[in-house]
Design an enzyme around this catalytic site. Sequence first.
Site, PDB file in Angstrom:
ATOM      1  N   CYS A 126      -4.088  -1.003  -2.190  1.00 13.90           N
ATOM      2  CA  CYS A 126      -4.259   0.446  -2.242  1.00 13.90           C
ATOM      3  C   CYS A 126      -5.199   0.697  -3.418  1.00 13.90           C
ATOM      4  CB  CYS A 126      -2.909   1.105  -2.480  1.00 13.90           C
ATOM      5  SG  CYS A 126      -2.988   2.871  -2.808  1.00 13.90           S
ATOM      6  N   ASN A 127      -6.278   1.395  -3.158  1.00 17.23           N
ATOM      7  CA  ASN A 127      -7.253   1.629  -4.232  1.00 17.23           C
ATOM      8  C   ASN A 127      -6.649   2.441  -5.366  1.00 17.23           C
ATOM      9  OD1 ASN A 127     -10.319   0.924  -3.297  1.00 17.23           O
ATOM     10  ND2 ASN A 127      -8.945   1.263  -1.589  1.00 17.23           N
ATOM     11  N   THR A 128      -5.848   3.446  -4.999  1.00 12.28           N
ATOM     12  CA  THR A 128      -5.254   4.307  -6.020  1.00 12.28           C
ATOM     13  C   THR A 128      -4.313   3.493  -6.907  1.00 12.28           C
ATOM     14  OG1 THR A 128      -5.358   6.102  -4.408  1.00 12.28           O
ATOM     15  CG2 THR A 128      -4.003   6.473  -6.347  1.00 12.28           C
ATOM     16  N   ASP A 174       0.872  -1.178   0.000  1.00 15.64           N
ATOM     17  CA  ASP A 174       0.000   0.000   0.000  1.00 15.64           C
ATOM     18  C   ASP A 174       0.907   1.226   0.000  1.00 15.64           C
ATOM     19  OD1 ASP A 174      -2.351   1.651   0.348  1.00 15.64           O
ATOM     20  OD2 ASP A 174      -1.767   1.883   2.437  1.00 15.64           O
ATOM     21  N   SER A 175       0.315   2.375  -0.251  1.00 18.82           N
ATOM     22  CA  SER A 175       1.080   3.614  -0.209  1.00 18.82           C
ATOM     23  C   SER A 175       1.607   3.890   1.201  1.00 18.82           C
ATOM     24  CB  SER A 175       0.186   4.769  -0.636  1.00 18.82           C
ATOM     25  OG  SER A 175      -0.987   4.776   0.157  1.00 18.82           O
ATOM     26  N   GLY A 201      -2.756   9.110  -3.478  1.00 20.29           N
ATOM     27  CA  GLY A 201      -4.079   9.552  -3.928  1.00 20.29           C
ATOM     28  C   GLY A 201      -4.115  10.894  -4.629  1.00 20.29           C
ATOM     29  N   CYS A 222     -11.450   3.280  -0.527  1.00 22.68           N
ATOM     30  CA  CYS A 222     -10.143   3.746  -0.051  1.00 22.68           C
ATOM     31  C   CYS A 222      -9.810   2.926   1.178  1.00 22.68           C
ATOM     32  CB  CYS A 222     -10.206   5.235   0.292  1.00 22.68           C
ATOM     33  SG  CYS A 222      -8.706   5.855   1.086  1.00 22.68           S
ATOM     34  N   THR A 223      -8.535   2.570   1.298  1.00 20.57           N
ATOM     35  CA  THR A 223      -8.101   1.723   2.408  1.00 20.57           C
ATOM     36  C   THR A 223      -8.476   2.285   3.780  1.00 20.57           C
ATOM     37  OG1 THR A 223      -6.019   2.916   2.259  1.00 20.57           O
ATOM     38  CG2 THR A 223      -6.112   0.732   1.251  1.00 20.57           C
ATOM     39  N   HIS A 224      -8.533   3.614   3.889  1.00 21.67           N
ATOM     40  CA  HIS A 224      -8.753   4.232   5.195  1.00 21.67           C
ATOM     41  C   HIS A 224     -10.220   4.262   5.633  1.00 21.67           C
ATOM     42  CE1 HIS A 224      -4.715   5.507   4.349  1.00 21.67           C
ATOM     43  NE2 HIS A 224      -4.631   6.280   5.411  1.00 21.67           N
ATOM     44  N   GLU A 264      -6.215   8.568   9.985  1.00 25.15           N
ATOM     45  CA  GLU A 264      -4.863   8.407  10.540  1.00 25.15           C
ATOM     46  C   GLU A 264      -4.750   9.066  11.907  1.00 25.15           C
ATOM     47  OE1 GLU A 264      -1.718   9.228   7.783  1.00 25.15           O
ATOM     48  OE2 GLU A 264      -2.405   7.613   6.477  1.00 25.15           O
TER      49      GLU A 264
HETATM   50  N1  DGL Z   1      -4.085   3.873   0.176  1.00 23.12           N
HETATM   51  C1  DGL Z   1      -4.727   4.952  -0.537  1.00 23.12           C
HETATM   52  C2  DGL Z   1      -5.972   4.418  -1.253  1.00 23.12           C
HETATM   53  O1  DGL Z   1      -6.559   3.417  -0.889  1.00 23.12           O
HETATM   54  C3  DGL Z   1      -5.096   6.098   0.396  1.00 23.12           C
HETATM   55  C4  DGL Z   1      -3.900   6.892   0.888  1.00 23.12           C
HETATM   56  C5  DGL Z   1      -3.114   7.565  -0.222  1.00 23.12           C
HETATM   57  O2  DGL Z   1      -3.606   8.549  -0.818  1.00 23.12           O
HETATM   58  O3  DGL Z   1      -2.010   7.125  -0.503  1.00 23.12           O
HETATM   59  O4  DGL Z   1      -6.381   4.992  -2.228  1.00 23.12           O
END
Ligand code: DGL
Length: 270
Positions: A78-80, A15-16, A48, A189-191, A157
Amino acid sequence: MTDSKSNSSPIGIFDSGIGGLTVVREIFRKLPGENIIYLGDTASVPYGTKSSETVIKYSQINSRFLVSKGIKLLVVACNTASAVSLTGLRWDLEIPVMGVIEPGARKGVRITKTGKVGVIGTPSTIKSGAYKKAMENMAPEIKVYSKACPLLVPLAEEGWTDGEIAQLTARRYLEPLKESGIDVLILGCTHYPLLKSTIQKVIGEDVALVDSAEETALEIERTLKENGISNEGSYSTQREFYLTDVSETFIAIAERFLGEKVERVEQVDI
Ligand code: DGL
């Protein structure tokens, strides 16, 4: 699969940053026997708000690192990164590669009754149209309503997942989706799974939330079985966490995402 891999080889997840730990949490719950290696590209987060070219480059570097550790399956948690780099990674790598978008999109299409599905995510995920395309491919009649919600990432976060500020922020983003008459909302989004109860309150109980972390874990289980590479144990022995930058607050934030203690974290230069 090459000869050096076996069913006990780890699943690689990147993930990012730490958000992908919501996917790891679901893997631990649903597939406790699986060994995992997690890479959080905390030196480059956020993805993102970056260009597709940059996110694709980061994704290739992250995958190379995990593949060098002998993983049997790669999860782009990571969705992005899933939105922009999955096709290329599948082309490049010899192991199965999974993202988080298809599982969430599939569930959204399956459970909507009105045919109106909402998606929230980072600006890059929403701009890529990846969820919309995935759902329209599965069911062309579906109407998709998307909204970027960038401020939900820092709120998760910081641990401000409920209360007035989280609710006001969610309301500001979700009001237009509410008006469009959706009956399903994908947390793209992961968060966002950490803000589930606030999002549910704001969007209303009659809208079903799709947690893409949960759906991804179910699809990992299916993919492992289909490829004959499941590790049917009761508790994994290998749980390694790598980060490209370790900050002072990392452990506290990571434990919030993972819902359990994080013991071994190593900084790597990739
Ligand atoms: N992990 C990113 C996502 O799921 C969110 C955090 C980022 O912007 O890196 O899109």
